[in-house]
Write an enzyme that holds these catalytic residues in place. Structure first.
Site, PDB file in Angstrom:
ATOM      1  N   LYS A  70      12.313  -5.405 -21.613  1.00  0.00           N
ATOM      2  CA  LYS A  70      11.375  -6.482 -22.305  1.00  0.00           C
ATOM      3  C   LYS A  70      11.712  -7.435 -21.577  1.00  0.00           C
ATOM      4  O   LYS A  70      12.919  -7.923 -21.518  1.00  0.00           O
ATOM      5  CB  LYS A  70      11.502  -6.599 -23.691  1.00  0.00           C
ATOM      6  CG  LYS A  70      10.524  -7.286 -24.489  1.00  0.00           C
ATOM      7  CD  LYS A  70       9.497  -6.676 -24.647  1.00  0.00           C
ATOM      8  CE  LYS A  70       8.393  -7.440 -24.965  1.00  0.00           C
ATOM      9  NZ  LYS A  70       7.539  -8.097 -24.056  1.00  0.00           N
ATOM     10  N   LYS A  94      19.774 -11.144 -25.233  1.00  0.00           N
ATOM     11  CA  LYS A  94      18.950 -11.489 -26.431  1.00  0.00           C
ATOM     12  C   LYS A  94      18.535 -10.296 -27.220  1.00  0.00           C
ATOM     13  O   LYS A  94      18.309 -10.625 -28.661  1.00  0.00           O
ATOM     14  CB  LYS A  94      17.741 -12.246 -25.958  1.00  0.00           C
ATOM     15  CG  LYS A  94      17.109 -13.130 -26.637  1.00  0.00           C
ATOM     16  CD  LYS A  94      15.940 -13.725 -26.237  1.00  0.00           C
ATOM     17  CE  LYS A  94      16.197 -14.421 -24.817  1.00  0.00           C
ATOM     18  NZ  LYS A  94      15.201 -15.229 -24.460  1.00  0.00           N
ATOM     19  N   LYS A 106      12.696  -8.788 -16.487  1.00  0.00           N
ATOM     20  CA  LYS A 106      12.316 -10.034 -16.243  1.00  0.00           C
ATOM     21  C   LYS A 106      11.297 -10.136 -14.848  1.00  0.00           C
ATOM     22  O   LYS A 106      11.570  -9.140 -14.189  1.00  0.00           O
ATOM     23  CB  LYS A 106      13.161 -11.168 -16.041  1.00  0.00           C
ATOM     24  CG  LYS A 106      12.759 -12.542 -16.240  1.00  0.00           C
ATOM     25  CD  LYS A 106      12.371 -12.873 -17.693  1.00  0.00           C
ATOM     26  CE  LYS A 106      11.907 -14.165 -17.973  1.00  0.00           C
ATOM     27  NZ  LYS A 106      11.947 -14.649 -19.377  1.00  0.00           N
ATOM     28  N   THR A 190       8.492 -18.664 -30.285  1.00  0.00           N
ATOM     29  CA  THR A 190       9.337 -19.187 -29.773  1.00  0.00           C
ATOM     30  C   THR A 190       9.877 -20.666 -30.422  1.00  0.00           C
ATOM     31  O   THR A 190      11.046 -20.766 -30.740  1.00  0.00           O
ATOM     32  CB  THR A 190       9.695 -19.190 -28.122  1.00  0.00           C
ATOM     33  OG1 THR A 190       9.024 -18.047 -27.775  1.00  0.00           O
ATOM     34  CG2 THR A 190      10.659 -19.925 -27.625  1.00  0.00           C
ATOM     35  N   ASN A 221       4.947 -25.133 -23.852  1.00  0.00           N
ATOM     36  CA  ASN A 221       4.507 -24.121 -24.917  1.00  0.00           C
ATOM     37  C   ASN A 221       5.437 -24.150 -26.134  1.00  0.00           C
ATOM     38  O   ASN A 221       5.592 -24.476 -27.392  1.00  0.00           O
ATOM     39  CB  ASN A 221       3.932 -22.952 -24.591  1.00  0.00           C
ATOM     40  CG  ASN A 221       3.771 -21.871 -25.771  1.00  0.00           C
ATOM     41  OD1 ASN A 221       3.102 -22.112 -26.538  1.00  0.00           O
ATOM     42  ND2 ASN A 221       4.720 -20.796 -25.835  1.00  0.00           N
ATOM     43  N   SER A 359       7.080 -10.646 -30.169  1.00  0.00           N
ATOM     44  CA  SER A 359       6.697  -9.712 -29.116  1.00  0.00           C
ATOM     45  C   SER A 359       6.854  -8.276 -29.547  1.00  0.00           C
ATOM     46  O   SER A 359       6.091  -7.345 -29.315  1.00  0.00           O
ATOM     47  CB  SER A 359       7.375  -9.912 -27.582  1.00  0.00           C
ATOM     48  OG  SER A 359       6.815 -10.761 -26.773  1.00  0.00           O
TER      49      SER A 359
END
Ligand code: NAD
Length: 431
Positions: A70, A94, A106, A190, A221, A359
């Site tokens: 992820k 994380k 990533k 986030t 964002n 997510s």
């Protein structure tokens, strides 16, 4: 590998200490010391003027012991294999820290997206999926947005994946537009999560929002949603910056009209903010981006990119606490200086985990076909993140270690048991 300082070596240097503290088995240590797989591709894009450009792109899958990979996809001129590897490693930590059934991955493309037209950007986004189609999937590796990739980019990506598969596969990407299976609340998640972490810490320390001043580096964002929600919760946002400039006030900024103005003008320069009514109403001035990092505030929020605080500028930091929304905004050496100065650091793996939690909820909704309201999503986000943050803060207090060390210990313990559940040397030799 680029000439810039290796982000991945910096990340690894912090891990060595954690492995020693936990007395991690060498099997596990070996497995976590390097990424499982680094995929690299050349992505050709037909430009609007008919010419062809080829952009280097990566997908790094660091570890999948706890579930599918992820992690976001970043479009930035400085992206390289080293940066994507470091970011994928932090995703492993994380996801384990907040107890999600995901490993870490990533992606990135070395490109200046601001130099592309919208049509060129669409071709690049679709090209990224064509390049990595075989290695991603809802049960393999699930991309999401990161710096310079947003909901629309995710929409193009999920569309391309579905075109190639000849079926709708919404769970392949998270952070999509709601019309394409995106989750309510994902865009703000986030920033919302970062505020939850700040509030959890502030409650424990008896700090009140109205007495807490905040400066935010990186009004994008994540930084915007954090600032908006923190302002609504009563915190005093006194400074904001983006890649073009910075503003501050000795009163309090309202992030909402500033964000609207920034988007309407498509001008990111700090000075344009002062054309809005916010300046005249509340005495807003311009400062340099570096000066924002040195403001005497209660909380400095780092929501831009990695390496914002290094040994070069750590001496100037006057904030009482740092909230890391960006990934890796403080280098390992600068972190040690902050500890000496008794500056509290709320670490990235915890502070920005709200995005990956929502997510995960998006992925679950896509797979079950059961879609939830924004208030329910926000409730689940708060429940999961605050519980894990409390565990981390308790551990830090009990062991008298930094929040980063406590967070890494919490993650590594879970990853270690996932890896060890497949058997270690002791198991195989029957000890
Ligand atoms: P974004 O591109 O929307 O925002 C980044 C902002 O930082 C932009 O406004 C840019 O102008 C600004 N910036 C760049 N360099 C700067 C500088 N030197 N000084 C001040 N501002 C500067 O990206 P984002 O999605 O908000 O992500 C920001 C950070 O948060 C990244 O490190 C990303 O990895 C991390 N993050 C984001 C998410 C998410 O869901 N968006 C999740 C986890 C982590």
């Amino acid at each position: 590998m680029s000439q810039k300082k290796s982000l991945f070596s910096d990340a690894q240097s912090r891990m060595a200490d954690i492995f020693d503290r936990l007395d991690v088995h060498c099997d596990v240590r070996r497995q976590l010391e390097q990424p499982k797989c680094i995929h690299q591709a050349a992505i050709p894009v037909r430009m609007d003027d008919g010419s062809l450009r080829v952009f280097p792109g990566w997908r790094v899958q660091y570890d999948q012991s706890r579930g599918p990979g992820k992690g976001g996809v970043r479009f930035h001129p400085n992206v390289d294999a080293d940066e994507v590897t470091a970011l994928s490693f932090w995703m492993v930590l994380k996801c384990a820290l907040v107890n999600l059934p995901f490993g870490g991955a990533k992606g990135g493309v070395q490109v200046d997206p601001k130099s592309l037209s919208r049509m060129e950007l669409e071709r690049l986004s679709r090209g990224y999926i064509r390049a990595f189609y075989d290695v991603i999937g809802p049960d393999r590796d699930v991309p999401a947005p990161d710096v310079n990739t947003n909901e629309i980019v995710m929409g193009w990506m999920v569309d391309e994946y579905s075109e190639i598969s000849r079926e709708k596969v919404p769970a392949i990407i998270t952070g999509k537009p709601p019309e394409m299976g995106g989750s309510a609340g994902r865009t703000a998640a986030t920033g919302r999560g970062a505020l939850l972490v700040l509030e959890t810490w502030a409650r424990r320390k008896g700090k009140r929002p109205e007495d807490t001043t905040i400066a935010v580096q990186g009004f994008g964002n994540a930084g915007y949603h954090f600032a908006r929600l923190a302002h609504e919760a009563g915190y005093r946002i006194v400074a904001l910056s983006d890649s073009k400039g910075a503003i501050n006030t000795n009163m309090a900024l309202d992030p909402e009209p500033i964000w609207r103005h920034k988007n309407e003008t498509r001008e990111l320069k700090g000075m344009v903010y002062c054309e809005s009514s916010v300046c005249t109403e509340s005495d807003v001035g311009q400062i340099s981006q570096e000066a924002l990092l040195a403001l005497d505030v209660d909380v400095l929020v780092l929501a831009a990119l990695e390496n914002a605080i290094t040994t070069d500028n750590v001496g100037q930091v006057r904030a009482g606490a740092i909230l890391e929304i960006a990934n890796g905004p403080v280098t390992a050496k600068a972190d040690a200086s902050l500890a000496e100065k008794k500056v509290t650091v709320l670490p990235d793996v915890l502070a920005n985990a709200g995005g990956v939690i929502v997510s995960y909820l998006e992925w679950v909704q896509n797979r079950t076909g059961d879609y939830w309201s924004e208030s329910y999503i926000n409730e689940r986000l708060a429940d999961q993140l605050v519980n894990q943050a409390e565990l981390c803060f308790d551990r830090a207090d009990e062991m008298d270690v930094s929040y980063r060390v406590a967070a890494y210990l919490q993650s590594v313990e879970r990853i270690v048991s996932a890896i060890a559940s497949r058997g270690t040397q002791q198991y195989f030799i029957g000890e």
